[in-house]
Design an enzyme around this catalytic site. Structure first.
Site, mmCIF file in Angstrom:
data_model
loop_
_atom_site.group_PDB
_atom_site.id
_atom_site.type_symbol
_atom_site.label_atom_id
_atom_site.label_comp_id
_atom_site.label_asym_id
_atom_site.label_seq_id
_atom_site.Cartn_x
_atom_site.Cartn_y
_atom_site.Cartn_z
ATOM 1 N N TYR A 174 0.841 -1.212 -0.096
ATOM 2 C CA TYR A 174 -0.100 0.104 -0.014
ATOM 3 C C TYR A 174 0.960 1.279 -0.034
ATOM 4 C CZ TYR A 174 -3.821 3.113 1.366
ATOM 5 O OH TYR A 174 -4.674 4.061 1.403
ATOM 6 N N LYS A 218 -21.388 -19.140 -10.874
ATOM 7 C CA LYS A 218 -20.364 -19.387 -12.119
ATOM 8 C C LYS A 218 -18.974 -18.736 -11.868
ATOM 9 C CE LYS A 218 -23.253 -20.332 -16.003
ATOM 10 N NZ LYS A 218 -23.548 -19.886 -17.381
ATOM 11 N N ASP A 247 -25.230 -17.446 -22.413
ATOM 12 C CA ASP A 247 -26.349 -17.976 -23.210
ATOM 13 C C ASP A 247 -26.360 -18.161 -24.461
ATOM 14 O OD1 ASP A 247 -28.111 -17.890 -20.391
ATOM 15 O OD2 ASP A 247 -27.540 -15.995 -20.507
ATOM 16 N N ASN A 299 -34.614 -27.123 -19.653
ATOM 17 C CA ASN A 299 -34.486 -27.348 -18.263
ATOM 18 C C ASN A 299 -35.525 -26.884 -17.441
ATOM 19 O OD1 ASN A 299 -32.204 -29.194 -17.572
ATOM 20 N ND2 ASN A 299 -30.732 -27.821 -18.069
ATOM 21 N N ASN A 348 -23.276 -25.386 -20.809
ATOM 22 C CA ASN A 348 -22.135 -24.184 -21.010
ATOM 23 C C ASN A 348 -20.862 -24.597 -20.212
ATOM 24 O OD1 ASN A 348 -24.438 -23.547 -22.424
ATOM 25 N ND2 ASN A 348 -24.735 -21.515 -21.470
ATOM 26 N N GLY A 361 -34.793 -17.563 -28.723
ATOM 27 C CA GLY A 361 -34.373 -16.792 -27.771
ATOM 28 C C GLY A 361 -32.851 -16.528 -28.017
ATOM 29 N N ALA A 362 -32.261 -15.946 -26.970
ATOM 30 C CA ALA A 362 -30.908 -15.892 -27.100
ATOM 31 C C ALA A 362 -30.100 -17.122 -27.261
ATOM 32 C CB ALA A 362 -30.272 -15.474 -25.776
ATOM 33 N N GLU A 411 -24.653 -12.518 -18.573
ATOM 34 C CA GLU A 411 -25.349 -14.011 -18.456
ATOM 35 C C GLU A 411 -26.826 -13.486 -17.944
ATOM 36 O OE1 GLU A 411 -25.562 -17.866 -17.319
ATOM 37 O OE2 GLU A 411 -23.931 -16.818 -17.786
#
Length: 387
Positions: A32, A87, A155, A283, A314, A189-190, A129
């Site tokens: 520091y 994650k 995703d 899911n 993923n 979707g995504a 996410e």
């Protein structure tokens, strides 16, 4: 419940640990004041050196607004925190990557982008996410254009990479050419749209997209601009508008479900081409029960669940992906790079079978395979530029 006790005991599942012990004044001076003044002056004159001398060079931001959490829907920024915290834990435990979870309010796209951009100097990469479509497309696109660090939406890219890897080996099992497959993607979707785009880039041109109103066709105002753009690129016949899954399933080689439970029937599978490939990835409950799909003649079946063989998840991608991105100094996750990763994952299964088309989540070497494929590809691209 045990899960609540565990997370309450530690106030979550993450902590920050120091790399330098501070036990005396000398240590304090190095860690520091006054030591950091040297660093601060150096970095002020050469901002790019922050990545060498501070943790910004090894820190990934895991960002969510909780608007599209798998299986739970729009549960808000606070509700999305446990997912991105989990994650971040996987990043550290599986790949040694430091990631910090950040929740952002569900503000307009430009405000979201500005928020992330204003924080980006503290990070070496951005992992998005659980952000709902279509805003997730615009957010990722704008951030990728404005930032000089990798921007990745799990995703989208994560799902697409694993699906392509699994489909490569499923084609081998059924004795079919990958590029000749007739594929229907149910749920645009995504995840579904990103998967369709990557499959197309990999050479699969006979794609049909199906969403909540039926077949996605060009100029159908019920769909967003990104879905319509893909339908136009595929040359989808406008006459298929309002056609349902059961209307177009005949003659398909592969069904890729990123949608809802129980939307595919035994009769549907029986209408497909010989040796049909079924990826029922919804899911917690898949588009068709794997046992029913098998009874109907499915040759290869994958799900998003660990309860069955061939789990498309993923987690096979993101830890190794960011390890490779940071090690190789790659700043953009493009389609070609995604195909490199998909091929590397597929090649981990030396002899694909109906029961094994994709590595398991805990198979040895997954993280190393993904990261090394990116490093090797980055070296190849550099060599090509030098020629």
């Amino acid at each position: 419940m045990d899960i609540l006790k565990l997370h309450e005991l530690h106030t979550g599942v993450l902590d920050i640990h120091s790399d330098l012990a501070v036990q005396n004044r000398k240590d304090l001076g190095k860690a520091y004041t006054p030591g950091v003044a040297v660093l601060s002056k150096l970095i002020a004159d050469n901002p790019e050196l922050k990545n060498r001398y501070t943790m910004s060079g090894k820190l990934v931001a895991l960002i969510s607004d909780g608007s599209a959490v798998l299986g739970l829907g729009n549960i808000g920024p606070a509700g999305g925190l446990p997912v991105i915290e989990g994650k971040a834990l996987l990043y550290k435990d599986l790949a040694g990557i430091n990631a910090i979870p950040l929740s952002v309010d569900q503000v307009p796209v430009d405000e979201f982008v500005s928020t992330v951009k204003n924080l980006s100097g503290s990070f070496a990469g951005i992992h998005l996410e659980d952000i709902a479509a279509p805003r997730c497309f615009e957010i990722e696109q704008k951030l990728a254009q404005e930032l000089d660090i990798p921007v990745y939406h799990d995703d989208q890219e994560g799902t697409a990479i694993v699906v392509l890897a699994a489909l490569m080996n499923a084609a081998k099992v059924t004795g079919k050419s990958l590029k000749s497959l007739n594929v229907v993607v149910n749920g645009v979707g995504a995840s579904g749209l990103a998967t369709a785009k990557l499959l197309y880039h990999a050479g699969i041109k006979k794609l049909t997209l199906v969403d909540k109103y039926g077949v996605v066709t060009p100029r159908d105002s019920r769909y967003n601009a990104y879905q319509l753009e893909m339908a136009a690129k595929l040359g989808t016949n406008p006459a298929l508008k309002d056609g349902q899954l059961s209307d177009i399933i005949s003659g398909q080689d592969a069904f890729i479900g990123l949608s809802d439970a129980d939307v595919l029937t035994k009769a549907d599978v029986r209408q497909m081409n010989q040796a049909p490939i079924i990826f029922a990835l919804a899911n917690p409950k898949p588009e068709i029960n794997p046992d029913i799909a098998k009874e109907a003649g499915a040759a290869v079946i994958a799900t998003g669940s660990s309860q069955y063989p061939n789990q498309v998840n993923n987690i096979l991608v993101f830890p190794g992906l960011f390890r490779g991105l940071l090690a190789a100094g790659i700043n953009h996750v493009d389609d070609d790079l995604q195909i490199v990763v998909a091929k590397a994952l597929a090649e981990m299964v030396k002899t694909p079978t109906a029961e094994k088309i994709i590595p398991g989540v805990f198979d040895k070497g997954v993280v190393e395979t993904v990261s090394s494929s990116l490093i090797t590809d980055a070296d190849r691209r550099k060599d090509k530029q030098l020629v």
